[in-house]
Design a protein around this motif. Structure first.
Motif, PDB file in Angstrom:
ATOM      1  N   ALA A  59      -9.820  11.974  26.256  1.00 45.61           N
ATOM      2  CA  ALA A  59      -9.247  10.720  26.749  1.00 45.61           C
ATOM      3  C   ALA A  59      -8.327  10.109  25.699  1.00 45.61           C
ATOM      4  CB  ALA A  59     -10.354   9.743  27.132  1.00 45.61           C
ATOM      5  N   THR A  63      -4.359   9.985  26.308  1.00 43.34           N
ATOM      6  CA  THR A  63      -3.932   8.684  26.830  1.00 43.34           C
ATOM      7  C   THR A  63      -3.750   7.637  25.740  1.00 43.34           C
ATOM      8  OG1 THR A  63      -6.150   7.730  27.154  1.00 43.34           O
ATOM      9  CG2 THR A  63      -5.274   9.129  28.941  1.00 43.34           C
ATOM     10  N   ASN A  65      -6.264   6.002  24.646  1.00 43.02           N
ATOM     11  CA  ASN A  65      -7.350   5.058  24.921  1.00 43.02           C
ATOM     12  C   ASN A  65      -8.663   5.829  25.012  1.00 43.02           C
ATOM     13  OD1 ASN A  65      -9.174   3.187  25.934  1.00 43.02           O
ATOM     14  ND2 ASN A  65      -7.973   2.685  27.751  1.00 43.02           N
ATOM     15  N   ALA A  68     -10.597   5.380  28.313  1.00 42.26           N
ATOM     16  CA  ALA A  68      -9.981   5.830  29.567  1.00 42.26           C
ATOM     17  C   ALA A  68     -10.809   6.951  30.181  1.00 42.26           C
ATOM     18  CB  ALA A  68      -8.561   6.313  29.307  1.00 42.26           C
ATOM     19  N   PRO A  71      -9.012  12.730  31.268  1.00 44.23           N
ATOM     20  CA  PRO A  71      -7.973  13.338  32.093  1.00 44.23           C
ATOM     21  C   PRO A  71      -8.214  14.815  32.409  1.00 44.23           C
ATOM     22  CG  PRO A  71      -7.015  12.222  30.192  1.00 44.23           C
ATOM     23  CD  PRO A  71      -8.488  12.271  29.991  1.00 44.23           C
TER      24      PRO A  71
END
Length: 90
Positions: A59, A63, A65, A68, A71
């Motif tokens: 994450a 990203t 973050n 988050a 992904p």
């Protein structure tokens, strides 16, 4: 000091503060301790979130973050064009 090997994020320096102080006062560590309340995006409402919180390293690296959604989650992902990784499209 880093929270895990996959999360390349500085949370403190044991030459400047005690380990106890870092663990008790780091916002990153506090958020990771309460990951189920702090996690964002699809991971927050996933049916598997009681036993999984995704990879915080993925994450963060993808990203910027660490809270988050992961992904690369295979549960919600689609193969990338290269066919080598799952990317969350939701």
């Amino acid at each position: 000091m880093q929270p895990c090997t996959g999360l390349d994020m500085h949370v403190g320096n044991i030459r400047e503060a005690s380990l106890e102080n870092i663990l008790n006062n780091s916002l990153v560590i506090a958020n990771l301790r309460n990951i189920y309340e702090k996690i964002e995006g699809n991971c927050r409402n996933c049916e598997h979130n009681y036993k999984c919180y995704g990879c915080r390293g993925n994450a963060y690296q993808m990203t910027g973050n660490y809270l988050a959604s992961d992904p690369t989650c295979w549960l919600c992902g689609e193969l990338t064009d290269e066919g080598t990784a799952f990317i969350c499209k939701q």
